[in-house]
Design an enzyme around this catalytic site. Structure first.
Site, PDB file in Angstrom:
ATOM      1  CB  ALA A 186      -0.910  -0.008   1.222  1.00  0.00           C
ATOM      2  CE  LYS A 187       5.681   0.369  -3.427  1.00  0.00           C
ATOM      3  NZ  LYS A 187       4.861  -0.776  -3.846  1.00  0.00           N
ATOM      4  NE  ARG A 188      -3.013   3.544   1.832  1.00  0.00           N
ATOM      5  CZ  ARG A 188      -3.278   2.899   0.695  1.00  0.00           C
ATOM      6  NH1 ARG A 188      -2.334   2.708  -0.192  1.00  0.00           N
ATOM      7  NH2 ARG A 188      -4.516   2.471   0.447  1.00  0.00           N
TER       8      ARG A 188
END
Lengths: 271, 271
Positions: free
Chosen positions: A95-97
């Site tokens: 998700a690369k949050r």
């Protein structure tokens, strides 16, 4: 899932393969489009055919969000299916949050509690207080971008910051964060030669390595420079496996591609 | 929406206020919890009470994702309500996304097409090919993190890269990307003194400025150093406005807080 459980699973299956479930409706076999939920139907078939060959699945959330609520439902069904049928498999929400503290806590809840993933990928740009909220969850893992597999990695990640490349600074700095034992790192297979240096900074942490296959990275190189005593690697392949065929035999063909990688891994583990 | 339309709206309303819709079910008035969709009910009331005072709304996607499919539905209803009732208002999906090229395209589709936001926030760590896919959408805007409002900004963003702070390198480098005219930047109000330097690099681009209010940034300082001939600023306040009251009068009280900021902005625009 604890790191020890993941390591045991790797040893049992003789595989450190992660399969990326990046499902694009334009690329899956057309006959699946008749299904109620084509994305889940595709994932279920892939999982049923490959779960004995891999130790992790990694849905990239972008591919689900692009289909709105329908896509989010497919993601939920996929993670529920994995947790019910194959709870021994490590799950990664790619998700690369990353956001300010109270907001990162909401993201952590979304992926660790609501969707019950074992891990989530995060971006480091906003620093310590954007990542630490993820690290507080017990037996959950936070996989931070370090050196990514794309060309744009050379824009900032490899630039020298006070004499050291930014990605090394990111890794080094993160070691001092609370619960940093829950950190893993993303290092692209296309940059395998950098792994020796990275292992000097983090000799033990697991690395999630994308870029083998479609992006051209070499499994052998990655293992040569990145493997640890307890393996310490999850090698991801997405398109190279899941889109092996566009016909009725798509799951079978995906399993063949996965088997090929698993067999190479078994060889490497023996040597 | 074009930048010119945004500027016109600012001039008409004498406001460059953006209201952050970061809805936490633990913080909204308890009577709303009886509603079918408490998050949307809250947002609708806030929008109805404040739309004449602001030019933008910014839902932070984390707060919706934390509630799973339900939350995603609330987000969809909120953006649809805004686009139907107040199409003159600029909408920002505060999502801080970013991934390799084909994946960033999926995120762009999620926010620009499926949800029809005017803009989305992105993280720069993965470089050019992770941001350019967002920039190709006409009349859509990509708001890149530059210097964020949190403490963690000092971990990497302000570090010297070849003699220049990383955030300045990020801004400078991004100017050469395709369709960079569609870029805006996030600069935290808590770091207003940095704005003069930033304006030397990007004299015209819009800046999204969080951190006024709950996080302690000063509106006057931000305007002093960051304002351009065509304003060039969107000042965000989230918690300071939407949680002004926890009772039946919550929307009214939120409007009072928004009015207070708008009045200050009107003063500044006059001078």
């Amino acid at each position: 899932m604890t790191t020890q459980q993941l390591v045991s699973e790797i040893q049992k299956k003789k595989s450190f393969l992660c399969i990326g479930l990046d499902v694009d409706l334009n690329k899956i076999p057309p006959h699946l489009l008749k299904e109620d939920d084509p994305i889940f139907a595709f994932n279920k078939a892939i999982i049923d055919a490959t779960h004995h060959l891999c130790v992790a699945y990694k849905p990239n959330t972008a591919f689900y969000e692009a289909y709105g609520i329908k896509g989010w439902k497919s993601l939920e069904k996929t993670i529920n299916y994995l947790n019910e049928k194959h709870s021994e498999i490590f799950t990664i929400a790619d998700a690369k949050r990353g956001d300010i503290g109270n907001t990162s806590t909401m993201y952590a809840k979304a992926f660790f509690e609501d969707l019950a993933f074992d891990s989530v990928t995060v971006a480091p740009y906003m620093g310590k207080d954007s990542v630490e909220p993820f690290l507080t969850f017990e037996d959950k893992h936070t996989i931070m971008l370090a050196l990514t597999s794309n060309q744009g990695a050379f824009d900032f990640q490899t630039k020298l910051v006070e004499g050291t490349e930014l990605y090394k600074q990111v890794i080094e700095t993160s070691k001092s964060w609370n619960n940093s034992q829950n950190l893993m790192y993303v290092v692209g297979a296309t940059k395998a030669e950098y792994l020796a240096d990275i292992r000097k900074i983090i000799p033990k942490n697991f690395l999630l390595v994308p870029g083998v296959g479609a992006q051209g990275g070499s499994l052998e190189e990655v293992c040569k420079y990145g493997m640890t005593e307890t393996i310490g690697l999850l090698i991801n392949s997405s398109r190279g496996i899941i889109y092996a065929s566009n016909n009725n035999d798509f799951a079978e063909e995906a399993a063949k591609k996965a088997k090929k990688l698993q067999a190479k891994m078994e060889e490497i583990l023996k040597s």
